[in-house]
Scaffold this motif. Structure first.
Motif, mmCIF file in Angstrom:
data_model
loop_
_atom_site.group_PDB
_atom_site.id
_atom_site.type_symbol
_atom_site.label_atom_id
_atom_site.label_comp_id
_atom_site.label_asym_id
_atom_site.label_seq_id
_atom_site.Cartn_x
_atom_site.Cartn_y
_atom_site.Cartn_z
ATOM 1 N N LYS A 87 4.892 -25.130 -23.671
ATOM 2 C CA LYS A 87 5.201 -25.350 -25.091
ATOM 3 C C LYS A 87 5.586 -26.789 -25.395
ATOM 4 N N ASP A 140 8.530 -18.812 -30.769
ATOM 5 C CA ASP A 140 7.114 -18.608 -30.465
ATOM 6 C C ASP A 140 6.490 -17.486 -31.303
ATOM 7 N N PHE A 141 6.597 -17.613 -32.620
ATOM 8 C CA PHE A 141 6.053 -16.606 -33.531
ATOM 9 C C PHE A 141 4.539 -16.675 -33.654
ATOM 10 N N GLY A 142 3.945 -17.806 -33.250
ATOM 11 C CA GLY A 142 2.496 -17.964 -33.357
ATOM 12 C C GLY A 142 2.066 -18.305 -34.778
ATOM 13 N N GLY A 143 0.764 -18.346 -34.989
ATOM 14 C CA GLY A 143 0.218 -18.633 -36.316
ATOM 15 C C GLY A 143 0.656 -19.978 -36.847
ATOM 16 N N ASP A 146 3.020 -22.274 -34.926
ATOM 17 C CA ASP A 146 2.500 -23.194 -33.904
ATOM 18 C C ASP A 146 2.289 -24.577 -34.506
#
Length: 180
Positions: A87, A140-143, A146
């Protein structure tokens, strides 16, 4: 020891627990959330200790010295823990930690000359953005998060460099004292 200084010490004490949950699987999937909660609470103590110290005139040399060190310990530990997950790039962590070593050395020279240097606004902005970056990266929720994380990384790096330049420039007299 006054309340702001106790909060600073608490932040230092929280770091090993945060690192433990970041780097182990003891709690399974909950580890990430426990680590995140510890990081957020520790980050909030940073904001709280400063506000209390200024509001009630409880600013001490211990606080001026230890508060930035506690922040460095928390933030640098978190960034190092984020490297194995991919990350956060090692080069970015190195740049940020290098700045912290330079400033710590600078403070040590100043301290040897009887000068205590408090954190600047640039340094405070840098810390806020680094902490926000770390929170987004750990969650780190994504989408879209990021993208937000990537933006926060580059803003944090920029503020790291700007705050270093500002810090050294405003306190350049330290470099000319004490035989340097």
């Amino acid at each position: 020891m006054n309340l702001p200084n106790k909060l600073t010490v608490l932040r230092v004490i929280m770091v090993p627990f945060f690192v433990f949950f970041m780097l182990t699987d003891v709690g399974g999937a909950a580890n990430k959330w426990i680590a995140l909660a510890l990081f957020v609470i520790a980050s909030l103590t940073d904001m709280l200790d400063g506000k209390i110290a200024r509001k009630y005139n409880l600013v001490t040399n211990f606080g001026k010295f230890m508060d930035p060190l506690a922040d460095k310990l928390l933030v640098c530990s978190a960034m190092i823990c984020l490297i194995p997950s991919g990350k956060l790039a090692p080069a970015i962590v190195i740049v940020i930690i290098a700045r912290e070593f330079i400033i710590s050395g600078f403070r040590l020279v100043a301290s040897d000359n009887g000068i205590v240097i408090a954190a600047s606004y640039w340094g405070k902005f840098k810390t806020v953005f680094q902490m926000a970056m770390i929170i987004v990266l750990i969650a780190d929720f994504g989408g879209v998060f990021d993208i937000i994380g990537e933006v926060l990384i580059w803003v944090a790096v920029a503020l790291t460099i700007i705050s270093l330049i500002d810090y050294v420039w405003k306190n350049r007299q330290v470099l000319t004292q004490g035989g340097m």
